[in-house]
Design a protein around this motif. Structure first.
Motif, PDB file in Angstrom:
ATOM      1  N   HIS A 179      -3.458  -0.105  -5.398  1.00  0.00           N
ATOM      2  CA  HIS A 179      -3.605  -1.566  -5.341  1.00  0.00           C
ATOM      3  C   HIS A 179      -2.463  -2.106  -4.484  1.00  0.00           C
ATOM      4  O   HIS A 179      -1.394  -1.508  -4.429  1.00  0.00           O
ATOM      5  CB  HIS A 179      -3.526  -2.163  -6.741  1.00  0.00           C
ATOM      6  N   LYS A 185      -2.341  -1.949 -10.910  1.00  0.00           N
ATOM      7  CA  LYS A 185      -2.731  -3.238 -10.322  1.00  0.00           C
ATOM      8  C   LYS A 185      -1.869  -4.394 -10.817  1.00  0.00           C
ATOM      9  O   LYS A 185      -1.885  -5.481 -10.248  1.00  0.00           O
ATOM     10  CB  LYS A 185      -4.209  -3.497 -10.508  1.00  0.00           C
ATOM     11  N   ARG A 186      -1.074  -4.165 -11.867  1.00  0.00           N
ATOM     12  CA  ARG A 186      -0.233  -5.247 -12.390  1.00  0.00           C
ATOM     13  C   ARG A 186       1.122  -5.331 -11.704  1.00  0.00           C
ATOM     14  O   ARG A 186       1.811  -6.345 -11.798  1.00  0.00           O
ATOM     15  CB  ARG A 186      -0.037  -5.079 -13.895  1.00  0.00           C
ATOM     16  N   HIS A 203       0.218  -5.306  -3.405  1.00  0.00           N
ATOM     17  CA  HIS A 203       0.950  -6.440  -3.981  1.00  0.00           C
ATOM     18  C   HIS A 203       1.769  -7.091  -2.873  1.00  0.00           C
ATOM     19  O   HIS A 203       2.714  -6.479  -2.367  1.00  0.00           O
ATOM     20  CB  HIS A 203       1.898  -5.956  -5.084  1.00  0.00           C
TER      21      HIS A 203
END
Length: 206
Positions: free
Chosen positions: A54, A79-80, A56
């Motif tokens: 993911h 993904k966080r 960011h």
């Protein structure tokens, strides 16, 4: 929207005075390009590594006074967030573009990674070219070219990341702004792909 590379104006955002004015320029000029790189390289890294990735894009949300001196997009399997994980980054300082594989101070696995570097110290020159750079601090723009480092220099970085809480270990490529601004979007993406492929053994080690 197509990624067309970075321009002098993109690098010049870091010479704008004031938090609000600089952030406005980063959001308007640079962030859309980082988003495009994120969309392109998250699936590419998934193919290269076999892990889900993911992206960011830096938001600089905690800043209230000092404007950011660099900005980036990071890639990790979570993904966080990315800071606690082995991750890749593409970003800009006013002087250069950086492409990193990084284990920064929040990563619980950084000491184990430092030990792996120690264990494989004699194999690292076969993996990482002399033109790549190493750093122990992602907050500083400078880094040391691998070609000018001794085995002991790298061992020092590897040992430090095992024992010092704030220590970090990053390896990657710096491209100066003059080089980057002369490259097409496609040329730059090819260069980033090559750098990520070179850094893969470090990711697998982590």
């Amino acid at each position: 929207m197509k990624f067309n590379g970075f321009t002098e104006e993109d690098f010049n955002v870091f010479s704008i005075d004031g938090l609000d004015a600089r952030m406005e320029a980063i959001v308007e000029r640079v962030r859309p390009k980082l988003d495009l790189l994120g969309q392109h390289f998250a699936p590419s890294l998934a193919v290269m590594t076999g892990d889900e990735f993911h992206y960011h894009v830096a938001k600089h949300a905690r800043r209230s006074v000092n404007p950011p001196n660099d900005t980036w997009v990071a890639f990790a399997s979570d993904k966080r967030g990315y800071k606690k994980h082995p991750h890749f980054q593409i970003g800009l300082w006013g002087t250069h573009l950086f492409i990193w594989f990084a284990m920064i101070y929040e990563a619980p696995g950084k000491a184990a990674f430092g030990r792996k570097i120690e264990q494989h110290i004699d194999e690292i020159p076969e993996m990482i070219p002399e033109g790549f750079v190493w750093s122990g601090d992602h907050m500083k723009p400078g880094a040391t070219p691998y070609g000018s480092m001794s085995k002991d220099d790298l061992l020092t970085l590897a040992k430090r990341v095992q024992t010092v809480k704030k220590a970090e270990l990053l390896c990657g490529l710096h491209l100066d702004r003059d080089t980057v601004t002369k490259m097409s979007g496609e040329e730059l993406m090819d260069r980033i792909t090559d750098a990520f492929e070179t850094l893969l053994p470090l990711y697998k080690m982590s």
